[in-house]
Design a protein around this motif. Sequence first.
Motif, PDB file in Angstrom:
ATOM      1  N   SER A 120       1.033  -1.091  -0.030  1.00 17.45           N
ATOM      2  CA  SER A 120       0.004   0.067   0.097  1.00 17.45           C
ATOM      3  C   SER A 120       0.903   1.317  -0.036  1.00 17.45           C
ATOM      4  O   SER A 120       0.635   2.100  -0.686  1.00 17.45           O
ATOM      5  CB  SER A 120      -0.835   0.035   1.184  1.00 17.45           C
ATOM      6  N   TRP A 121       1.950   1.260   0.742  1.00 15.42           N
ATOM      7  CA  TRP A 121       2.726   2.290   0.914  1.00 15.42           C
ATOM      8  C   TRP A 121       3.405   2.819  -0.361  1.00 15.42           C
ATOM      9  O   TRP A 121       3.447   3.905  -0.671  1.00 15.42           O
ATOM     10  CB  TRP A 121       3.696   2.054   2.343  1.00 15.42           C
ATOM     11  N   GLU A 167       1.138   3.891  -3.026  1.00 12.01           N
ATOM     12  CA  GLU A 167       0.609   5.198  -2.703  1.00 12.01           C
ATOM     13  C   GLU A 167       1.676   6.255  -3.090  1.00 12.01           C
ATOM     14  O   GLU A 167       1.525   7.293  -3.523  1.00 12.01           O
ATOM     15  CB  GLU A 167       0.047   5.698  -1.267  1.00 12.01           C
ATOM     16  N   VAL A 196      -6.431   0.259  -4.635  1.00  9.55           N
ATOM     17  CA  VAL A 196      -5.474   1.522  -4.926  1.00  9.55           C
ATOM     18  C   VAL A 196      -5.739   1.905  -6.486  1.00  9.55           C
ATOM     19  O   VAL A 196      -5.614   3.020  -6.900  1.00  9.55           O
ATOM     20  CB  VAL A 196      -3.908   0.933  -4.908  1.00  9.55           C
ATOM     21  N   GLN A 232      -8.813   3.943  -6.133  1.00  9.52           N
ATOM     22  CA  GLN A 232      -8.708   5.107  -5.510  1.00  9.52           C
ATOM     23  C   GLN A 232      -7.928   6.462  -6.041  1.00  9.52           C
ATOM     24  O   GLN A 232      -8.220   7.461  -6.141  1.00  9.52           O
ATOM     25  CB  GLN A 232      -7.878   4.851  -4.285  1.00  9.52           C
ATOM     26  N   TYR A 233      -6.708   5.872  -6.901  1.00 13.80           N
ATOM     27  CA  TYR A 233      -5.922   6.833  -7.594  1.00 13.80           C
ATOM     28  C   TYR A 233      -5.838   6.989  -9.183  1.00 13.80           C
ATOM     29  O   TYR A 233      -5.093   7.585  -9.759  1.00 13.80           O
ATOM     30  CB  TYR A 233      -4.423   6.367  -7.219  1.00 13.80           C
TER      31      TYR A 233
END
Lengths: 296, 235
Positions: A189-190, A193, B222, B225-226
């Motif tokens: 996840s990190w 993102e 993800v 989301q992005y």
Amino acid sequence: MERDRFSRCHPSVTFAFFIVAIGLGAMIMHPAYIIVSGIAASSYYCLIKGYRGLKLLVLSVPLFIFITLFNPLVNHQGQRILAYVFGRPYTFEAMVYGMAVAGMLIVMLLWAGCFNHVMTSDRFMVLFGGLIPTLSMLLTMILRLVPNMMRKTAQIAGARKAIGRGVGEDDPMKKKASDSMNVASSLLSWSLEGGAVTADAMKARGYGAGKRSSYEIIRFTPSDLVMAVGMIMLFTAVVMLIAKGGTAAEYTPVMNITPIGSSGLPGFAAYGIFLMLPTIMHLVEDLQWRISRSGI
Amino acid sequence: MKRSRAMLYFVLVILIPLTLYLGIRLPGRSYYLLSALVAVEVLTPFFMTFEKRKPAPRELATVAVMSAFVTIARVGVPIPSFKPTFAVILLSGIAFGPETGFVVGAMGALGSDFFYGQGPFTPWQMMAYGVMGLLGGLAFREGSPLKRKNIVMAVFCFTATVLVVGPLLDTSSVFITISVLSWENILPLYISGFPVNLTQGVCCFLTLMLFGEAILEKLERVKLQYGMMEDTDGV
């Protein structure tokens, strides 16, 4: 890192050298050619690696012996039968063939070792950045992300430990597995993102808007041109000899190795000089350095 | 998409048979050279499509993270030949589609070879890892009978590792070490590679069985989301 004369050549020149050295090394089965390639590869490998280079050479001896002895077990063709193993003939020819295959394999590994030293990732990028910019960019990003993600992993594990969620040596396997999965999941996840932030930064800085520059400025110099022309000439001489069958060698069922002779000598010499180029350049530079230093 | 398919068929139907046909006529033992050439030919259409498509920075960043994750799964896990590498590639293929899955696998292999050392096996490894992503993307695409459940993905990954990707990797050692190509020579190499493929398969099976859906959900989230795989950056 200190780079020797050959490594400082334009990456297109060094890359072409390794493609030819490994390619011809994988193709020519003639023992004299394998030995020449072996001498050239191991001398350059030892020059750039020093003591560690010798270690690889010593380690390759058991590999050589193993393949030499193993080949007759699967290849039963040949005239001179040495023994019968499991009721199958174990022949001299197949053993010599095994030596040739083992030699080729070791030579390829040695050249690959030199390749890793000379073609560092930044030089790789200079070479392919113009040709395939997106994939080169991708490779740069991957190579940067790996150490970055390793650091993140340590940080996550440390943070988990600090809140009393770490695992010790004697925890059960199940707990360890689920803990490492938790770390991996946070890492994913990190990093993803983080990837979004990187992408925004790339966009803001105009990624894809023009030609990309590279970290180190490497120009194709006149000496690179001389080198390239010389390499092409030597390569042509070798290919002509191959086309005439001058490098042909058969081991089984009948051993038939073309003698080098006077007609094959120029091609053979060209092969040797081509492969010795890195070693020669390294030694000449060394000599020049010593001479200029003794002049002080 | 259509042009990439055409290019792939061109490579598979015309270029590779032509290479093999001409290669057999080359003097000497050219198996290795031939095999490396074929591996590169398989890689080319996927890479060229990716290159020509000019992916947006967000997609590029996502592919880079997934490839780096593949590399870490291979380099960072300390147990030899018990690595969840193929599970990661499979999940990338499922979440981001077959073409991207192939690129993630192939680039992950190339990236990890910068740490382990490049060798004559690199093109083969890139192809084999890529195939895992491709298979995952194709088998679990929208509307496929295969459900994206832990057990289904785990069994699929195990089967693909033992039957397809592992043997593909063993094939590179066949071409590098064998002197005369015949079934009785090749078989021992495949047999000796089998336990390694099996442990790899078991590791991937366990990973997916326990955490497959969870990781997949994470990737999907993800992505949404992005707007990771959207051309326009979602802005």
